[in-house]
Design an enzyme around this catalytic site. Sequence first.
Site, PDB file in Angstrom:
ATOM      1  N   GLU A 272       0.825  -1.213   0.000  1.00  0.00           N
ATOM      2  CA  GLU A 272       0.000   0.000   0.000  1.00  0.00           C
ATOM      3  C   GLU A 272       0.862   1.267   0.000  1.00  0.00           C
ATOM      4  O   GLU A 272       0.827   2.037   0.949  1.00  0.00           O
ATOM      5  CB  GLU A 272      -0.911   0.021   1.230  1.00  0.00           C
ATOM      6  CG  GLU A 272      -1.851  -1.153   1.364  1.00  0.00           C
ATOM      7  CD  GLU A 272      -2.641  -1.100   2.656  1.00  0.00           C
ATOM      8  OE1 GLU A 272      -2.695  -0.032   3.294  1.00  0.00           O
ATOM      9  OE2 GLU A 272      -3.184  -2.149   3.055  1.00  0.00           O
ATOM     10  N   GLY A 274       1.511   4.873  -0.536  1.00  0.00           N
ATOM     11  CA  GLY A 274       0.834   6.131  -0.822  1.00  0.00           C
ATOM     12  C   GLY A 274       1.860   7.244  -0.886  1.00  0.00           C
ATOM     13  O   GLY A 274       2.149   7.816  -1.930  1.00  0.00           O
ATOM     14  N   ARG A 311       0.321  18.955   7.519  1.00  0.00           N
ATOM     15  CA  ARG A 311       1.201  17.962   8.143  1.00  0.00           C
ATOM     16  C   ARG A 311       2.049  18.518   9.292  1.00  0.00           C
ATOM     17  O   ARG A 311       2.167  17.871  10.342  1.00  0.00           O
ATOM     18  CB  ARG A 311       2.119  17.315   7.109  1.00  0.00           C
ATOM     19  CG  ARG A 311       1.395  16.417   6.107  1.00  0.00           C
ATOM     20  CD  ARG A 311       2.377  15.632   5.240  1.00  0.00           C
ATOM     21  NE  ARG A 311       2.996  14.565   6.004  1.00  0.00           N
ATOM     22  CZ  ARG A 311       4.274  14.526   6.341  1.00  0.00           C
ATOM     23  NH1 ARG A 311       5.097  15.518   5.983  1.00  0.00           N
ATOM     24  NH2 ARG A 311       4.762  13.507   7.031  1.00  0.00           N
ATOM     25  N   TYR A 315       1.403  16.574  12.721  1.00  0.00           N
ATOM     26  CA  TYR A 315       2.393  15.547  13.063  1.00  0.00           C
ATOM     27  C   TYR A 315       3.758  16.105  13.463  1.00  0.00           C
ATOM     28  O   TYR A 315       4.704  15.329  13.618  1.00  0.00           O
ATOM     29  CB  TYR A 315       2.618  14.618  11.862  1.00  0.00           C
ATOM     30  CG  TYR A 315       1.383  14.054  11.233  1.00  0.00           C
ATOM     31  CD1 TYR A 315       0.452  13.344  11.985  1.00  0.00           C
ATOM     32  CD2 TYR A 315       1.137  14.204   9.873  1.00  0.00           C
ATOM     33  CE1 TYR A 315      -0.687  12.812  11.398  1.00  0.00           C
ATOM     34  CE2 TYR A 315       0.012  13.667   9.275  1.00  0.00           C
ATOM     35  CZ  TYR A 315      -0.897  12.971  10.040  1.00  0.00           C
ATOM     36  OH  TYR A 315      -2.014  12.439   9.453  1.00  0.00           O
ATOM     37  N   CYS A 345      -5.667  32.304  11.525  1.00  0.00           N
ATOM     38  CA  CYS A 345      -5.811  32.919  12.848  1.00  0.00           C
ATOM     39  C   CYS A 345      -5.744  31.857  13.944  1.00  0.00           C
ATOM     40  O   CYS A 345      -6.717  31.587  14.658  1.00  0.00           O
ATOM     41  CB  CYS A 345      -7.130  33.683  12.915  1.00  0.00           C
ATOM     42  SG  CYS A 345      -7.284  34.698  14.403  1.00  0.00           S
ATOM     43  N   GLU A 346      -4.596  31.242  14.064  1.00  0.00           N
ATOM     44  CA  GLU A 346      -4.299  30.234  15.087  1.00  0.00           C
ATOM     45  C   GLU A 346      -2.826  30.356  15.444  1.00  0.00           C
ATOM     46  O   GLU A 346      -1.969  30.433  14.545  1.00  0.00           O
ATOM     47  CB  GLU A 346      -4.579  28.813  14.578  1.00  0.00           C
ATOM     48  CG  GLU A 346      -6.012  28.528  14.188  1.00  0.00           C
ATOM     49  CD  GLU A 346      -6.931  28.326  15.385  1.00  0.00           C
ATOM     50  OE1 GLU A 346      -6.405  28.244  16.516  1.00  0.00           O
ATOM     51  OE2 GLU A 346      -8.160  28.270  15.178  1.00  0.00           O
TER      52      GLU A 346
END
Length: 420
Positions: A272, A274, A311, A315, A345-346
């Site tokens: 698999e 990806g 990402r 993570y 706005c974070e």
Amino acid sequence: MNNSDYLPDEAFFGQTDPAELLARFGSPLYVYSETILRRCCRDMQRIMDYPKFTANYSIKANNNLHLLCIAREEGMYADAMSPGEIIFLEKAGFRYDQMFFVPNNVSADELRFALDRNILTSLDSLAQLELMGEIAPGSRVAIRINPGVGAGHHEKVVTGGKKTKFGIAVDQLADVRRIASQYNLRIVGVNQHIGSLFMEPAPYLLAAENFLTLAEQFTDLELIDLGGGFGIPYHKLAGESRLDLNQLNHGLTRLVNDFVKRYGRDVVFKSEPGRYVVAECGVLLGTVHAVKTNGETTYVGTDLGFNVLARPVMYDSWHDIQVLRSGRPVSGLDKQPVTVCGNICESGDIIAKDRALPPIETGDALMVMDTGAYGYAMSSNYNNRLRPAEVLIRSNGEAVQIRRRDTFEDLLRGFEEQED
């Protein structure tokens, strides 16, 4: 792809350069290389020497239809996690027998969606196995086994072991056989996935060896999916080594051929991949709109918010960054630590913290490397920001838009018009 003072060379950008692309298609912008994509598809199809092996591209990594068509042309099969992903694979020309449905906690309607198309489905829990038995007794099914161990670069990408939502535990396999017998289900496939970003073959080979021991408990198998998680060198500027595909091939070929001899008949083997297929074929271009200092920290403010690339926020992921001026990399050894942030706005909207980069000016462009996987696919309209366009650099060097940039009308689509 070079590992020192890395900038995708002229072959990556073909007949243009980053500055021209930003001027033509807007900022931010995802750019992909057809040449690298095709090369990586071929890489993943040579990880074992076994005639009944298929590399199943995981569409969740990047679902752009044009890239899916290239993967199909290169002989990839595909995994789907949802009916929507099946629809995309259909549109890209994949046959149903080239698809493997590997959902997680889905409804009877979603299971029927795959059943109606005769797509083999992997069930992720005893409850899902029983649901399949109730709606389609006598079906051919696969099961996802949690082998009890997991690995990965971050706890949020570990998909095996006792602290993950995925798979049927090994100590529940007797219950699997009971449910299968009750509903006359034929278990023809088993699959696993223990985590992501393997950079050494040994952990993957050990997981495969253990999994094949579990697979021998099932006597009617037609396929075995060993999972994926193959890593790519995100720290290219520091000279990080690549995954040794030759060593991986040697180990997997031995394990698979030994298993087939013991099992007594040929089965289809799957993987698999990806991330490995699409990560390195993509870069993300953006623009610097502000540089300021708060306390002892210099902030480089860009249009690369976590709505564009999630990402790093999700993570703590590392992506190499190149500073570009007039389309070319800013050189020099006078690097200073800066924190690269976006326009959301974070306070957590940070791409790179305390990253040593050359002097940066307002108007410079940044190129974030290896963003082809889980880049656009995880983007959003948070803060009502527009998702960027996607551009493909064809093998002949031509730059073509393969997904347009959002418009304000797109943000409003789906709402009924309100009467005055």
